[in-house]
Enzyme design. Structure first.
Site, PDB file in Angstrom:
ATOM      1  N   ASP A 116     -87.515  84.231-119.866  1.00 35.26           N
ATOM      2  CA  ASP A 116     -86.517  83.581-120.701  1.00 35.26           C
ATOM      3  C   ASP A 116     -87.150  82.274-121.115  1.00 35.26           C
ATOM      4  OD1 ASP A 116     -83.955  83.990-121.955  1.00 35.26           O
ATOM      5  OD2 ASP A 116     -83.326  82.176-120.923  1.00 35.26           O
ATOM      6  N   PHE A 137     -95.083  83.875-133.274  1.00 35.05           N
ATOM      7  CA  PHE A 137     -93.750  84.336-133.646  1.00 35.05           C
ATOM      8  C   PHE A 137     -92.764  83.220-133.338  1.00 35.05           C
ATOM      9  CE2 PHE A 137     -94.482  85.357-129.258  1.00 35.05           C
ATOM     10  CZ  PHE A 137     -93.268  85.168-128.620  1.00 35.05           C
TER      11      PHE A 137
END
Length: 197
Positions: free
Chosen positions: A69, A154
């Protein structure tokens, strides 16, 4: 080589993490290869959300799982987007929409107030009821550019300025990004912990 399920649906993360973990001798399999259902990220911290994802993938596949995460913390925005980095512009927002919202929110902010950092928390669970999951954190200091630069990476990579190399994260070649990034640092810690385990 040990098989490990990567608990993410983000193809950018799958590609980057598989490359990093291969360096450590792991055969990484994306959870999509097992048709793992999605799980709600109901935690309020990176650690809580990573544990939720790793436990879910381990439960559905029966294999050890690693979950990431991560997110971007911008000082001027009081830490936003933070745990909401992937959905900063809305629940189903694309990387481009999130990036555009960030640039709009930062419009006119002077350079010295554009400091930011990426955080990555990695959790590895050997099985779904692992009472002592491995938890590792990495961070990467930088600042937010006024416009996107570069084609690699990204997410927020095109607007994250890397002071060490005087370029955007999206302009770094993969080996250099592995060395500098929050995810690369967290994986180094995870590998060290696995060697000691």
């Amino acid at each position: 080589m040990s098989k490990l399920v990567l608990a993410t649906g983000n193809q950018g993360k799958v590609k980057e993490m598989a490359s990093l973990l291969a360096d450590f001798g792991f055969d990484v399999v994306a959870q999509s290869d097992f048709n793992v259902s999605s799980v709600a990220e109901t935690g309020t911290t990176f650690i809580e959300n990573a544990i939720i994802k790793a436990r879910h993938a381990a439960k559905e596949t029966g294999l050890p799982a690693i979950a990431d995460d991560s997110g971007l913390e911008v000082d001027f925005l009081q830490g936003a987007p933070g745990i909401y980095s992937a959905r900063f512009a809305g629940e189903d927002a694309t990387d481009q929409q999130n990036l555009e919202k960030l640039l709009a929110d930062m419009e006119g902010v002077p350079a010295e107030q554009r400091t930011a950092r990426f955080h990555c928390v990695l959790v590895m669970m050997r099985h779904e009821n692992d009472p002592t999951p491995l938890v590792c954190h990495g961070s990467w200091e930088g600042s937010i550019l006024t416009q996107a630069q570069g084609e690699n990476g990204f997410g927020y990579d095109p607007v994250f300025w890397v002071p060490e190399d005087q370029c955007a994260s999206a302009q770094l070649e993969s080996p250099r990004k592995k060395e500098l990034s929050h995810r690369g640092k967290a994986l180094q810690k995870l590998f060290a912990a696995l060697k000691d385990a």
